[in-house]
Design an enzyme around this catalytic site. Sequence first.
Site, short mmCIF file in Angstrom:
data_model
loop_
_atom_site.label_atom_id
_atom_site.label_comp_id
_atom_site.label_asym_id
_atom_site.label_seq_id
_atom_site.Cartn_x
_atom_site.Cartn_y
_atom_site.Cartn_z
N GLU A 89 21.00 16.66 21.15
CA GLU A 89 21.13 16.24 22.54
C GLU A 89 20.27 17.12 23.46
O GLU A 89 19.60 16.62 24.37
CB GLU A 89 22.60 16.33 22.97
CG GLU A 89 23.54 15.45 22.15
CD GLU A 89 24.18 16.19 20.99
OE1 GLU A 89 25.35 15.94 20.71
OE2 GLU A 89 23.47 17.02 20.36
N GLY A 145 24.59 19.03 -18.17
CA GLY A 145 24.53 17.98 -19.15
C GLY A 145 25.83 17.23 -19.32
O GLY A 145 26.73 17.28 -18.46
N ARG A 205 16.86 16.09 -4.75
CA ARG A 205 17.21 17.51 -4.76
C ARG A 205 17.11 18.14 -3.38
O ARG A 205 17.88 19.04 -3.05
CB ARG A 205 16.30 18.26 -5.74
CG ARG A 205 16.63 18.03 -7.20
CD ARG A 205 15.64 18.75 -8.10
NE ARG A 205 15.99 18.61 -9.51
CZ ARG A 205 15.27 19.11 -10.52
NH1 ARG A 205 14.15 19.79 -10.25
NH2 ARG A 205 15.65 18.93 -11.76
N ARG A 240 9.79 19.51 -6.30
CA ARG A 240 8.34 19.32 -6.30
C ARG A 240 8.03 17.94 -5.70
O ARG A 240 8.14 16.92 -6.37
CB ARG A 240 7.77 19.43 -7.71
CG ARG A 240 8.03 20.78 -8.35
CD ARG A 240 7.39 20.92 -9.72
NE ARG A 240 7.97 20.05 -10.71
CZ ARG A 240 9.10 20.31 -11.38
NH1 ARG A 240 9.77 21.41 -11.12
NH2 ARG A 240 9.56 19.48 -12.29
#
Length: 374
Positions: free
Chosen positions: A52, A306, A188, A211
């Site tokens: 704002e 994993g 990411r 990346r």
Amino acid sequence: MNHEIYMKQAFNLALKGLGHTSPNPLVGAVLVRKGIVLGVGFHQKYGSAHAEVNAILDAKAKGHEIAGATLFCNLEPCSHTQKNTPPCAPMIVLEKISCVVISNIDPNPKVSGAGVNLLRDHGVEVITGVLENEGLQLNEVFFKFISSNTPFVHLKLAQSLDGRVATKSGESKYITGKESLARVHTLRQKYDCIMVGRKTIEFDNPSLTTRTDKFETLSHPLRIVVGKLQGLNHDWKILQDEFKRNTMIVATDDDVKNNPEVVRFLELQGVALLAVKKNEEGLVDLKSMLKSLASLKLTSILVEGGPMLATEFLKESLVDKVSFFVAPVIIGEGRNSIEDLGVNNLLQKLELHGSKTEVLGNDILVEGYLCSPA
């Protein structure tokens, strides 16, 4: 005046702060009079001026008269003073802005509605709830963190058609194509932390960095590895590269006490170590870990695997959102993307809501939010 048009513009402005405002929300603002945009602004980074204020300053820099204008912002202007930046609601009153249009009320119970009340008490017209659902999605991380004091958890997995994340020998680079990989790096940037289990580091030795063409060193999320300390490999990339001080290992209290040499090595490398209580299986208690991360003002986590870590998050009902990148390949025997969830019949299945699909090269991305078991 079409409120939705200008609110969508505020949303787009807010997104420019993605990856830089945490633990603050994403906020954009548009100052309008008679269909003419006088000034725009967004919250650029944590600790800097709010959207704002930036919109007002932008209008002034362009020589516009502000009094009597309408301000569009996706989140209720703040009114509290226990912060680094001055409150916005009093400034809006001071500048004699006549109307404020808001998408969402601040979810913090200590300040919720206070900004709106201050504005109305000073004769400012306030309209709320414009594109409210879209605003909630824009700041889904902030709303989850404020309401539960735990980070927003987004589970990401890349798998084959038959649900494998690696061959039986452990090879996994890369099941999905370059378009999916590019999307992951963009993803990411949105989160405070990237989290993996120790086995993922052992199998792949990833860098876990961002990346992209818009890469900025400061935008690297914190890299977190969850698992045991014993036998930790000193040569892992995350313990040796230039970003090693942006890395954290999470282990149980007992594990930390029993491995003083590993603890000393991590201290010398400048790698953070978080000790939490263990669960019934002797592993890291995920709920305890999330509370500890929240106390560090870490509001969001991208869990990249994993299978064991992903399964534990799902079993504990700790996942808010999922992104499954599915490649048109079949591997056969290999590592499952998800292990046993204890689902014995279809009534116990986990379902996504608000799900959507997208084609990325030859891959398909499936995203959605987890609700309670159906």
